[in-house]
Design a protein around this motif. Sequence first.
Motif, PDB file in Angstrom:
ATOM      1  N   GLU A  14       8.598 -43.734 -97.122  1.00 15.36           N
ATOM      2  CA  GLU A  14       9.130 -44.110 -98.990  1.00 15.36           C
ATOM      3  C   GLU A  14       9.767 -44.946 -99.436  1.00 15.36           C
ATOM      4  OE1 GLU A  14      12.404 -42.881 -95.520  1.00 15.36           O
ATOM      5  OE2 GLU A  14      10.261 -42.178 -95.624  1.00 15.36           O
ATOM      6  N   PHE A  15       9.857 -45.773 -97.989  1.00 16.54           N
ATOM      7  CA  PHE A  15      10.503 -47.597 -98.146  1.00 16.54           C
ATOM      8  C   PHE A  15       9.544 -48.759 -98.825  1.00 16.54           C
ATOM      9  CE2 PHE A  15      13.344 -46.417 -94.020  1.00 16.54           C
ATOM     10  CZ  PHE A  15      13.471 -46.280 -94.920  1.00 16.54           C
ATOM     11  N   TYR A  16       8.359 -47.450 -98.961  1.00 18.41           N
ATOM     12  CA  TYR A  16       7.691 -48.751-100.295  1.00 18.41           C
ATOM     13  C   TYR A  16       7.809 -48.594-101.539  1.00 18.41           C
ATOM     14  CZ  TYR A  16       3.408 -49.429 -96.558  1.00 18.41           C
ATOM     15  OH  TYR A  16       3.112 -49.808 -95.818  1.00 18.41           O
ATOM     16  N   GLU A  17       8.784 -47.044-102.016  1.00 22.44           N
ATOM     17  CA  GLU A  17       8.965 -47.083-102.965  1.00 22.44           C
ATOM     18  C   GLU A  17      10.487 -47.896-102.917  1.00 22.44           C
ATOM     19  OE1 GLU A  17       9.650 -45.314-106.864  1.00 22.44           O
ATOM     20  OE2 GLU A  17       8.131 -45.772-105.852  1.00 22.44           O
ATOM     21  N   TYR A  35      11.478 -50.084-106.280  1.00 22.83           N
ATOM     22  CA  TYR A  35      12.884 -50.190-107.190  1.00 22.83           C
ATOM     23  C   TYR A  35      13.681 -51.164-107.266  1.00 22.83           C
ATOM     24  CZ  TYR A  35      17.257 -48.861-108.165  1.00 22.83           C
ATOM     25  OH  TYR A  35      18.326 -48.996-108.976  1.00 22.83           O
ATOM     26  N   PHE A  36      14.011 -52.263-105.886  1.00 20.37           N
ATOM     27  CA  PHE A  36      14.404 -53.148-105.918  1.00 20.37           C
ATOM     28  C   PHE A  36      14.362 -54.617-106.621  1.00 20.37           C
ATOM     29  CE2 PHE A  36      16.948 -51.440-102.666  1.00 20.37           C
ATOM     30  CZ  PHE A  36      18.287 -51.470-103.441  1.00 20.37           C
ATOM     31  N   ARG A  37      12.244 -54.654-106.507  1.00 19.48           N
ATOM     32  CA  ARG A  37      11.506 -55.435-107.002  1.00 19.48           C
ATOM     33  C   ARG A  37      12.004 -55.981-108.720  1.00 19.48           C
ATOM     34  NH1 ARG A  37       7.895 -54.039-103.706  1.00 19.48           N
ATOM     35  NH2 ARG A  37       7.206 -55.086-102.041  1.00 19.48           N
ATOM     36  N   LYS A  38      11.370 -54.152-109.387  1.00 16.71           N
ATOM     37  CA  LYS A  38      11.959 -53.868-110.592  1.00 16.71           C
ATOM     38  C   LYS A  38      13.292 -53.839-110.820  1.00 16.71           C
ATOM     39  CE  LYS A  38      10.762 -52.423-114.412  1.00 16.71           C
ATOM     40  NZ  LYS A  38       9.253 -52.696-115.510  1.00 16.71           N
ATOM     41  N   GLN A  39      14.797 -53.660-110.293  1.00 14.36           N
ATOM     42  CA  GLN A  39      15.714 -54.123-110.766  1.00 14.36           C
ATOM     43  C   GLN A  39      15.890 -55.805-111.048  1.00 14.36           C
ATOM     44  OE1 GLN A  39      17.707 -51.645-111.910  1.00 14.36           O
ATOM     45  NE2 GLN A  39      16.476 -50.898-111.818  1.00 14.36           N
ATOM     46  N   ILE A  40      15.232 -56.483-109.994  1.00 18.01           N
ATOM     47  CA  ILE A  40      15.439 -57.545-109.526  1.00 18.01           C
ATOM     48  C   ILE A  40      15.087 -58.502-111.061  1.00 18.01           C
ATOM     49  CG2 ILE A  40      14.603 -59.647-108.962  1.00 18.01           C
ATOM     50  CD1 ILE A  40      14.952 -58.808-106.253  1.00 18.01           C
ATOM     51  N   ASP A  41      13.186 -58.194-111.699  1.00 16.48           N
ATOM     52  CA  ASP A  41      13.330 -58.234-112.859  1.00 16.48           C
ATOM     53  C   ASP A  41      14.011 -57.686-114.241  1.00 16.48           C
ATOM     54  OD1 ASP A  41      10.970 -59.448-111.628  1.00 16.48           O
ATOM     55  OD2 ASP A  41       9.971 -57.510-111.919  1.00 16.48           O
ATOM     56  N   LEU A  42      14.837 -56.163-113.997  1.00 14.27           N
ATOM     57  CA  LEU A  42      15.757 -55.788-114.943  1.00 14.27           C
ATOM     58  C   LEU A  42      16.843 -56.916-114.972  1.00 14.27           C
ATOM     59  CD1 LEU A  42      14.896 -52.338-114.227  1.00 14.27           C
ATOM     60  CD2 LEU A  42      13.525 -53.979-116.082  1.00 14.27           C
TER      61      LEU A  42
END
Length: 184
Positions: free
Chosen positions: A37-40, A44-51
């Motif tokens: 689940e740590f892949y997810e 999530y954090f990669r996406k949050q960095i972008d957003l």
Amino acid sequence: AFSTTAASRGHSVTLFEKDKDIGGQFNIAKLIPGKEEFYETLRYFRKQIDLTGVNLRLSTEVSEKDLQSYDVVVVATGVIPRKVTIPNKSSKVKVHSYIDVLKHGASVGQSVAVIGAGGIGFDTAEFLTHPLDSHSDSSFTGPKQQVDGELVKSFLEEWGVDTSVSRGGLSPSPKSIPSQRKVY
């Protein structure tokens, strides 16, 4: 998490990461059978960095000079394993840290002593006692970018998880998978 929270509150944030990807210990934890689940979490954090507009600088070892223009510096340097010196009179005995084994794929052989019974010791033992073909020395290529469906299926079978939920989530008979290694 700090960088994305600060950025979402209106701060201009630059995140320096020494490695080629974010995540630190998450990149090791995701290799442990059952912790995929740590892949997810990392996705999530990669996406949050972008957003949130965090300025991410990967593969960057920061220096004092790099930090001169900032008003505030938050230090989140991660974990460094303790160095343990074990007297080794036999040239055939190898001593590795959990980082060597999990992240760098160090060869450990068929009989392994794990020193430390905390979370990292347990996770390392879990990793080493799973079938060798799931992370054999010859095929280890470092952290995967996505979850391996066959490994998840194998994990669910081993732990007796009924994915059809026909018996309240428990399988009538968990599948026992013997280890190819002896771990002490």
